[in-house]
Design an enzyme around this catalytic site. Structure first.
Site, PDB file in Angstrom:
ATOM      1  N   ASN A  87       1.331  -1.023   0.420  1.00  0.00           N
ATOM      2  CA  ASN A  87       0.374  -0.121  -0.402  1.00  0.00           C
ATOM      3  C   ASN A  87       0.828   1.294  -0.206  1.00  0.00           C
ATOM      4  O   ASN A  87       1.048   2.580   0.604  1.00  0.00           O
ATOM      5  CB  ASN A  87      -1.048   0.512   1.233  1.00  0.00           C
ATOM      6  CG  ASN A  87      -1.911  -1.139   0.826  1.00  0.00           C
ATOM      7  OD1 ASN A  87      -2.689  -0.963  -0.365  1.00  0.00           O
ATOM      8  ND2 ASN A  87      -2.964  -0.511   1.690  1.00  0.00           N
ATOM      9  N   LYS A 165      -5.479   3.274  -6.112  1.00  0.00           N
ATOM     10  CA  LYS A 165      -6.212   1.964  -5.066  1.00  0.00           C
ATOM     11  C   LYS A 165      -6.297   3.308  -4.326  1.00  0.00           C
ATOM     12  O   LYS A 165      -7.066   2.954  -2.935  1.00  0.00           O
ATOM     13  CB  LYS A 165      -4.966   1.275  -4.913  1.00  0.00           C
ATOM     14  CG  LYS A 165      -5.154   0.458  -3.749  1.00  0.00           C
ATOM     15  CD  LYS A 165      -6.477  -0.408  -3.814  1.00  0.00           C
ATOM     16  CE  LYS A 165      -6.399  -1.685  -2.601  1.00  0.00           C
ATOM     17  NZ  LYS A 165      -6.031  -1.195  -0.970  1.00  0.00           N
ATOM     18  N   ASN A 169      -9.801   3.557  -1.541  1.00  0.00           N
ATOM     19  CA  ASN A 169      -9.648   3.456  -1.170  1.00  0.00           C
ATOM     20  C   ASN A 169     -11.153   4.950   0.531  1.00  0.00           C
ATOM     21  O   ASN A 169     -11.498   4.584   1.091  1.00  0.00           O
ATOM     22  CB  ASN A 169      -8.775   3.070   0.150  1.00  0.00           C
ATOM     23  CG  ASN A 169      -8.142   1.995  -0.430  1.00  0.00           C
ATOM     24  OD1 ASN A 169      -8.155   0.910  -1.454  1.00  0.00           O
ATOM     25  ND2 ASN A 169      -7.119   1.187   0.892  1.00  0.00           N
ATOM     26  N   GLU A 172     -14.330   4.370  -0.194  1.00  0.00           N
ATOM     27  CA  GLU A 172     -14.548   2.975   0.651  1.00  0.00           C
ATOM     28  C   GLU A 172     -15.199   3.609   2.357  1.00  0.00           C
ATOM     29  O   GLU A 172     -15.710   3.321   2.459  1.00  0.00           O
ATOM     30  CB  GLU A 172     -12.967   1.691   0.871  1.00  0.00           C
ATOM     31  CG  GLU A 172     -13.764   1.169   1.809  1.00  0.00           C
ATOM     32  CD  GLU A 172     -12.474   0.072   2.043  1.00  0.00           C
ATOM     33  OE1 GLU A 172     -11.637  -0.465   3.088  1.00  0.00           O
ATOM     34  OE2 GLU A 172     -11.642  -0.532   0.608  1.00  0.00           O
TER      35      GLU A 172
END
Length: 292
Positions: A87, A165, A169, A172
């Site tokens: 990450n 990504k 997130n 999210e």
């Protein structure tokens, strides 16, 4: 079929090794925990692979990734490729790509989503890098991705994978916050007598159905009113980076930003801000204040 070196065999890396092997590829894994490892040093890993090599790194972002990339830069040869599937922040990717390029080594960054479900369901992949480097890693991407036409994307240049990504997130965070706020309001009123079944009813036919909703229902099945949990939420970094990128690019992100700040609020037992709000309401309106 291809060979892959995999560094980091934790929750994600260990399952990824298994999924890639099931697809018929050879994976040689290294982890600091010798019980998990196939080889016992990065040097041994590199020596076990035939050139041109591909080494996929799945270690924590920051210092651990940096030291692994530094060590691989010394061990690998021109024409080899490093993939960072952790990450990492996209700005680190640009730095790592430059460091490796100076030695003739390619670099691909890959955002990986799928968590503990990835082994069976596949991993959603977002990757960035030069087309020829991506092409060399493609068989591994194909092994990891979910069945069907979706779930993987060459998002753009180096850093694009982790940037995509990161935004995923951030979204999210905001989706989770919306479900959480709705759940709290439903629990609060007397007229709704079965909040869990309301959430369950949304799983079919509604515009807010999602995997997160399914997971919320799973959680409520295990603990109907979430009485076993403490209302404290960590943040892993990507939410902060998303908000920082929004500021840098002057893009309004009110929902994602609010969801990040809500997590910060969850860590306060007694809100200092609300003390000031209470004091001001008392000053201008004579509203009652609660003493400790």
């Amino acid at each position: 079929m291809m060979e892959l070196g995999l560094v980091g065999l934790g929750k994600m890396g260990g399952n990824m090794r298994e999924r890639i092997r099931r697809a018929g590829h050879t994976v040689i894994g290294y982890d600091r925990n010798p019980d998990l490892a196939d080889v016992h040093s990065l040097r041994e890993l590199v020596d076990s692979l035939q050139a041109p090599r591909v080494v996929w790194v799945m270690v924590p972002a920051g210092a651990a990734t940096q030291s692994t990339v530094d060590e691989l830069a010394e061990l690998l040869s021109p024409g080899d490729i490093v993939v960072d599937g952790g990450n990492s922040r996209w700005t680190d990717d640009e730095k790592h790509a430059e460091e490796l390029k100076a030695k003739g080594i390619g670099f691909v960054d890959c955002g990986v989503s799928g968590g503990v479900w990835g082994l069976e369901n596949g991993y959603a992949l977002m990757y960035g890098g030069e087309p020829e480097h991506v092409a060399a890693v493609q068989p591994v991407f194909d092994a990891l991705k979910p069945e069907g036409d979706f779930g993987a994307v060459h998002a753009g240049k180096v850093g694009a994978g982790h940037f995509a990504k990161m935004v995923h997130n951030g979204i999210e965070y905001a989706m989770m916050q919306a479900y959480a706020e709705g759940w709290e309001l439903l629990e609060k009123v007397d007229s709704v007598t079965d909040v869990r079944e309301v959430f369950r009813s949304w799983q079919e036919g509604t515009v807010i159905r999602s995997w997160l909703l399914d997971l919320a229902v799973n959680a409520l099945d295990e603990d109907e009113h979430l009485e076993q949990l403490r209302g404290y939420a960590q943040d892993s970094g990507e939410g902060r980076w998303t908000v920082e990128a929004a500021i840098d690019n002057a893009v309004p992100l009110p929902a994602i930003t609010a969801s990040l700040f809500a997590r910060f609020a969850s860590r306060q037992d007694d809100s200092p801000q609300m003390k000031m709000i209470a004091a001001l309401r008392n000053q201008f309106g004579g509203h009652a204040v609660e003493k400790k």
